[in-house]
Every structure is written in C-alpha cells, then in structure tokens.
Enzyme design. Sequence first.
Site, PDB file in Angstrom:
ATOM      1  N   ARG A 166      -9.487  -4.051  -5.230  1.00  0.00           N
ATOM      2  CA  ARG A 166      -8.249  -3.830  -5.999  1.00  0.00           C
ATOM      3  C   ARG A 166      -7.583  -5.151  -6.390  1.00  0.00           C
ATOM      4  NH1 ARG A 166      -3.900   0.052  -3.611  1.00  0.00           N
ATOM      5  NH2 ARG A 166      -4.168  -1.237  -1.765  1.00  0.00           N
ATOM      6  N   ARG A 175       5.219   9.733   5.014  1.00  0.00           N
ATOM      7  CA  ARG A 175       4.022   9.275   5.706  1.00  0.00           C
ATOM      8  C   ARG A 175       4.056   9.619   7.193  1.00  0.00           C
ATOM      9  NH1 ARG A 175       2.602   4.958   2.134  1.00  0.00           N
ATOM     10  NH2 ARG A 175       0.940   3.694   2.783  1.00  0.00           N
ATOM     11  N   LYS A 195      -3.872   7.037  -5.415  1.00  0.00           N
ATOM     12  CA  LYS A 195      -2.575   7.661  -5.745  1.00  0.00           C
ATOM     13  C   LYS A 195      -1.846   6.885  -6.847  1.00  0.00           C
ATOM     14  CE  LYS A 195      -1.222   7.162  -1.466  1.00  0.00           C
ATOM     15  NZ  LYS A 195      -2.416   6.554  -0.856  1.00  0.00           N
ATOM     16  N   ARG A 210      -4.570   0.266   8.507  1.00  0.00           N
ATOM     17  CA  ARG A 210      -3.917   1.242   7.624  1.00  0.00           C
ATOM     18  C   ARG A 210      -4.621   2.595   7.688  1.00  0.00           C
ATOM     19  NH1 ARG A 210      -4.470  -1.905   2.398  1.00  0.00           N
ATOM     20  NH2 ARG A 210      -3.707  -0.065   1.325  1.00  0.00           N
TER      21      ARG A 210
HETATM   22  P1  AP5 Z   1      -4.808   2.732  -5.763  1.00  0.00           P
HETATM   23  O1  AP5 Z   1      -4.429   3.659  -6.859  1.00  0.00           O
HETATM   24  O2  AP5 Z   1      -4.126   1.411  -5.683  1.00  0.00           O
HETATM   25  O3  AP5 Z   1      -4.771   3.473  -4.365  1.00  0.00           O
HETATM   26  P2  AP5 Z   1      -3.562   4.113  -3.557  1.00  0.00           P
HETATM   27  O4  AP5 Z   1      -3.989   5.456  -3.085  1.00  0.00           O
HETATM   28  O5  AP5 Z   1      -2.298   4.029  -4.356  1.00  0.00           O
HETATM   29  O6  AP5 Z   1      -3.594   3.152  -2.342  1.00  0.00           O
HETATM   30  P3  AP5 Z   1      -2.544   2.179  -1.646  1.00  0.00           P
HETATM   31  O7  AP5 Z   1      -3.354   1.210  -0.860  1.00  0.00           O
HETATM   32  O8  AP5 Z   1      -1.557   1.606  -2.610  1.00  0.00           O
HETATM   33  O9  AP5 Z   1      -1.878   3.132  -0.731  1.00  0.00           O
HETATM   34  P4  AP5 Z   1      -1.227   2.756   0.546  1.00  0.00           P
HETATM   35  O10 AP5 Z   1      -0.772   4.107   0.866  1.00  0.00           O
HETATM   36  O11 AP5 Z   1      -1.954   2.061   1.590  1.00  0.00           O
HETATM   37  O12 AP5 Z   1      -0.209   1.594   0.095  1.00  0.00           O
HETATM   38  P5  AP5 Z   1       1.327   1.609  -0.179  1.00  0.00           P
HETATM   39  O13 AP5 Z   1       1.595   0.625  -1.232  1.00  0.00           O
HETATM   40  O14 AP5 Z   1       1.847   2.996  -0.325  1.00  0.00           O
HETATM   41  O15 AP5 Z   1      -6.401   2.524  -5.887  1.00  0.00           O
HETATM   42  C1  AP5 Z   1      -7.093   1.618  -5.064  1.00  0.00           C
HETATM   43  C2  AP5 Z   1      -8.151   0.878  -5.900  1.00  0.00           C
HETATM   44  O16 AP5 Z   1      -9.194   1.783  -6.266  1.00  0.00           O
HETATM   45  C3  AP5 Z   1      -7.639   0.301  -7.225  1.00  0.00           C
HETATM   46  O17 AP5 Z   1      -8.251  -0.920  -7.420  1.00  0.00           O
HETATM   47  C4  AP5 Z   1      -8.080   1.325  -8.292  1.00  0.00           C
HETATM   48  O18 AP5 Z   1      -8.331   0.681  -9.520  1.00  0.00           O
HETATM   49  C5  AP5 Z   1      -9.337   1.904  -7.677  1.00  0.00           C
HETATM   50  N1  AP5 Z   1      -9.516   3.340  -7.912  1.00  0.00           N
HETATM   51  C6  AP5 Z   1      -8.649   4.317  -7.527  1.00  0.00           C
HETATM   52  N2  AP5 Z   1      -9.135   5.531  -7.810  1.00  0.00           N
HETATM   53  C7  AP5 Z   1     -10.341   5.311  -8.395  1.00  0.00           C
HETATM   54  C8  AP5 Z   1     -11.356   6.180  -8.910  1.00  0.00           C
HETATM   55  N3  AP5 Z   1     -11.249   7.512  -8.885  1.00  0.00           N
HETATM   56  N4  AP5 Z   1     -12.476   5.619  -9.435  1.00  0.00           N
HETATM   57  C9  AP5 Z   1     -12.615   4.285  -9.447  1.00  0.00           C
HETATM   58  N5  AP5 Z   1     -11.715   3.410  -8.982  1.00  0.00           N
HETATM   59  C10 AP5 Z   1     -10.582   3.919  -8.448  1.00  0.00           C
HETATM   60  O19 AP5 Z   1       1.878   1.092   1.223  1.00  0.00           O
HETATM   61  C11 AP5 Z   1       1.664  -0.227   1.658  1.00  0.00           C
HETATM   62  C12 AP5 Z   1       2.377  -0.448   2.985  1.00  0.00           C
HETATM   63  O20 AP5 Z   1       3.804  -0.257   2.812  1.00  0.00           O
HETATM   64  C13 AP5 Z   1       1.993   0.515   4.120  1.00  0.00           C
HETATM   65  O21 AP5 Z   1       0.846   0.096   4.807  1.00  0.00           O
HETATM   66  C14 AP5 Z   1       3.265   0.439   4.991  1.00  0.00           C
HETATM   67  O22 AP5 Z   1       3.311  -0.737   5.762  1.00  0.00           O
HETATM   68  C15 AP5 Z   1       4.390   0.361   3.958  1.00  0.00           C
HETATM   69  N6  AP5 Z   1       4.870   1.710   3.580  1.00  0.00           N
HETATM   70  C16 AP5 Z   1       4.824   2.273   2.340  1.00  0.00           C
HETATM   71  N7  AP5 Z   1       5.326   3.520   2.362  1.00  0.00           N
HETATM   72  C17 AP5 Z   1       5.715   3.757   3.654  1.00  0.00           C
HETATM   73  C18 AP5 Z   1       6.282   4.866   4.319  1.00  0.00           C
HETATM   74  N8  AP5 Z   1       6.560   6.015   3.673  1.00  0.00           N
HETATM   75  N9  AP5 Z   1       6.526   4.756   5.654  1.00  0.00           N
HETATM   76  C19 AP5 Z   1       6.270   3.620   6.319  1.00  0.00           C
HETATM   77  N10 AP5 Z   1       5.708   2.535   5.761  1.00  0.00           N
HETATM   78  C20 AP5 Z   1       5.428   2.592   4.427  1.00  0.00           C
END
Ligand code: AP5
Length: 222
Positions: A124, A90, A15, A168
């Site tokens: 990542r 979420r 994402k 997660r």
């Molecule tokens: P990346 O783009 O970083 O993936 P992402 O989908 O953004 O994954 P996240 O891990 O950031 O999502 P998340 O939902 O767990 O974390 P968040 O920060 O929101 O890609 C991942 C890797 O793959 C990268 O290295 C990229 O280069 C590679 N890649 C991607 N696509 C690719 C492709 N097509 N081909 C090749 N390589 C690729 O949340 C973190 C924490 O915050 C949560 O666990 C929770 O504790 C808290 N939190 C955040 N939002 C909330 C909420 N709404 N409610 C409650 N808690 C929350």
Amino acid sequence: MGLNTVLFGSPGVGKGTYTQILRDIYSLPHISTGDLFRDNIKNNTKLGIKAKKYMDKGELVPDEITTNMLKERLENDDAEDGFFLDGFPRTLPQAKELDKITKIDAVINYIADDEVIINRLSGRRICRNCGYIFHVKNVPPKKEGICDKCRGKLYQRDDDKPEAIKERLEEYRKKTKPVLDFYNKKGIVHQIDANKDINDPEAHIIEDTQEALEKLMNEEGE
Ligand code: AP5
C-alpha cells in the site's frame, strides 16, 4: 439517501479503497477514524501525539479517546444524511457507544484470506496530500510515487511494516471480530467476498456492496 453504513473487515481488506469509490456514488462522507488520527498526527495535536504511540505499534487507541473524536466528527453537517464509517467501531464498548449516538442501518463485512491481506498492506502507498490509496502492483499510480489525483507524494504508513501488521491482525481477531456478533444479532450484516483483485472483472466487490445498500434503501422506502 439517509443510510448510516459501517464498513467492516480486517486491516488491509480494502475498506478505504472501496469507500473512496462508494462515497462518490452516493455523495456521502467517508469517515475513517484511522484518517482522523493521521490528520491529528500530521498537525502535531495533543490527540495525535497520544494516538501515535499506539498506532505505530499496531495497537488500538483507547476507546474513550477514539469515541470522543468520532462523536465530534459525526456532529458535522455533512453526516446528517448518512455516512460511510471506516475503522469504527473496533471494540464492543465502541459499538455500544455508537448505538447511543446514532442508528446504524447496515454493516458491510468484507472478507479476504490472510495472505491476500498481508500482500495488500505491504504494497500500500498513500498520498501525503489528499490521502488517496494506491497499491504498488494492484492499484499503481500512473507515475511512480506520485498521486494521480493531486500530484502529491506517496508514502508508506509506519504501521504497514511487518511487526505492526502482525499486531494489527492480532488486535482485529481478539477485539474487533466480536463486534460482528453485536451487529449480527441486529440482522444488519452483509458479507462480501473481497478476495479478488479489484481490477478483475469477476470481482464485483463494489457492485455487491451497492446491491446490499440498494436493497436496504428499497426496504426503507416501502
Ligand atoms: P485499504 O483500502 O487501505 O485497506 P483498509 O481495509 O482500509 O485497511 P487499513 O489498514 O486502512 O485498515 P486498518 O483498519 O488497519 O487501518 P486504520 O487506518 O483504520 O487497502 C489496502 C491495500 O490493498 C491498498 O494498497 C489497496 O490499494 C489494496 N487493495 C484493497 N482492496 C483491493 C482489492 N480488492 N484488489 C486489489 N488491491 C486492493 O487504523 C489504523 C490505526 O489507527 C489502528 O491500528 C489503530 O491504532 C488506530 N485506530 C483507528 N480506528 C480505531 C478505533 N476505532 N479504535 C481504536 N484504534 C483505532
């Protein structure tokens, strides 16, 4: 363009990666609740200290804390003409609260297999300075450990360790997937296959997203 878009999908599906491309194409802000929490942690705010306890374990931060933080962010002028929302809602209560704040026009649901996702999360690396997302193999920086954009140092997130990744993915299945039904009923979900490597010319992940958004924009203009 005035499109309010939610980027949906499992942790690690990409994402953040896709939004860092889309935000430049459409000149709309990328609003990530994960990034907002990480900024608070970096600045050692009360909110950051509270959120860190949950995030390090891979658990969701409680709804009230998250929703209040997001509400405040959406009040910024830059979100007036639309936004890409990444990581929110979420849970079902978050989706219902968001509905009260603003109208969501599109939900882009990225789908990839578990093994692809685990590989993405474990490789990542993120820039400590500007937050740009890399991957040691798939999206490597030109110089190891250094951001191409701002020369900042790259780091691995604490929640990208195996135990937190497992939690997660579990949280996603239990609490986040049901949010899709909520949006499916509104008929605004677009599914995009995100299995292919972004560098693969056959991947079309960004193109497919653009196609879905532009179709919507045309419909709105009719
Ligand atoms: P990346 O783009 O970083 O993936 P992402 O989908 O953004 O994954 P996240 O891990 O950031 O999502 P998340 O939902 O767990 O974390 P968040 O920060 O929101 O890609 C991942 C890797 O793959 C990268 O290295 C990229 O280069 C590679 N890649 C991607 N696509 C690719 C492709 N097509 N081909 C090749 N390589 C690729 O949340 C973190 C924490 O915050 C949560 O666990 C929770 O504790 C808290 N939190 C955040 N939002 C909330 C909420 N709404 N409610 C409650 N808690 C929350």
